[in-house]
Design a protein around this motif. Structure first.
Motif, PDB file in Angstrom:
ATOM      1  N   LEU A  82       0.810  -1.222   0.000  1.00 41.64           N
ATOM      2  CA  LEU A  82       0.000   0.000   0.000  1.00 41.64           C
ATOM      3  C   LEU A  82       0.836   1.262   0.000  1.00 41.64           C
ATOM      4  CD1 LEU A  82      -2.537  -1.194   2.699  1.00 41.64           C
ATOM      5  CD2 LEU A  82      -3.102  -0.696   0.332  1.00 41.64           C
ATOM      6  N   GLY A  83       2.136   1.090   0.167  1.00 42.17           N
ATOM      7  CA  GLY A  83       3.002   2.260   0.269  1.00 42.17           C
ATOM      8  C   GLY A  83       2.761   3.051   1.539  1.00 42.17           C
ATOM      9  N   LEU A  84       2.447   2.308   2.609  1.00 41.83           N
ATOM     10  CA  LEU A  84       2.192   2.949   3.889  1.00 41.83           C
ATOM     11  C   LEU A  84       3.200   2.487   4.920  1.00 41.83           C
ATOM     12  CD1 LEU A  84      -1.693   2.457   4.158  1.00 41.83           C
ATOM     13  CD2 LEU A  84      -0.506   4.592   3.661  1.00 41.83           C
ATOM     14  N   ASP A  85       3.244   3.202   6.005  1.00 40.54           N
ATOM     15  CA  ASP A  85       4.052   2.794   7.136  1.00 40.54           C
ATOM     16  C   ASP A  85       3.345   1.614   7.817  1.00 40.54           C
ATOM     17  OD1 ASP A  85       6.121   4.632   9.185  1.00 40.54           O
ATOM     18  OD2 ASP A  85       5.117   2.827   9.937  1.00 40.54           O
ATOM     19  N   PRO A  86       4.086   0.581   8.231  1.00 39.50           N
ATOM     20  CA  PRO A  86       3.447  -0.536   8.943  1.00 39.50           C
ATOM     21  C   PRO A  86       2.632  -0.066  10.150  1.00 39.50           C
ATOM     22  CG  PRO A  86       5.708  -1.089   8.428  1.00 39.50           C
ATOM     23  CD  PRO A  86       5.510   0.344   8.012  1.00 39.50           C
ATOM     24  N   ARG A  87       3.097   0.995  10.775  1.00 36.64           N
ATOM     25  CA  ARG A  87       2.375   1.562  11.922  1.00 36.64           C
ATOM     26  C   ARG A  87       0.975   2.032  11.495  1.00 36.64           C
ATOM     27  NH1 ARG A  87       1.054   1.896  17.139  1.00 36.64           N
ATOM     28  NH2 ARG A  87       0.183   3.919  17.615  1.00 36.64           N
TER      29      ARG A  87
END
Length: 128
Positions: A82-87
């Motif tokens: 998703l191109g997101l931070d795992p957090r």
DNA sequence: TTGTGTTTTACGACCTC
DNA sequence: GAGGTCGTAAAACACAA
């Protein structure tokens, strides 16, 4: 904000004492929670909070549909997809679980309310 | 516009395993 | 300790007035 759930639980526990004892720990004398510092996430270098795109939400929803909890590996994989931070993925799942729980609670409340009303009507009929 | 209510994202405190 | 819930701040959004 929204106190509907609290009202529901109050009614349910009034009608069915003990039903929520495991879900709702007694917080009677709750300790005051500390206020969060404003905009502490300097990690994002002043970036404003951004809504996730529809595509991102769709994929998250699909994953939530198949499993409500998230192992580390799956979280990292999803995050990179998703191109997101795992957090962010973890937080999204936390919030999604909370919404799901509220929804279930609301459904349960509706069911209990309906059956309670039915019983009240039956009682009146029997009495008359 | 803008005031207001709701939803979404994010985090701190606390809990459980 | 890692990862969960709970409560809530604050941004984003919707929408009536």
């Amino acid at each position: 904000m929204n106190h509907k759930v609290e009202d529901q639980m109050a009614l349910i526990s009034q009608l069915y004492p003990g039903v929520f004892t495991q879900m709702v720990p007694q917080q009677g004398e709750s300790k005051p929670r500390r206020r969060r510092k404003k905009n502490k996430d300097a990690g994002l270098s002043g970036a404003k909070k951004r809504k996730l795109s529809e595509e991102q939400v769709n994929l998250l929803e699909m994953n939530f549909g198949s499993e409500h909890k998230l192992e580390s590996d799956r979280k990292d994989k999803l995050a990179s997809e998703l191109g997101l931070d795992p957090r962010q993925v973890a937080v999204w799942f936390q919030n999604r679980r909370a919404r799901w729980k509220n929804k279930k609670l609301e459904e349960e409340y509706t069911k209990l309310k309906t059956s309670h009303e039915t019983i009240v009507v039956e009682k009146c009929q029997l009495e008359s």
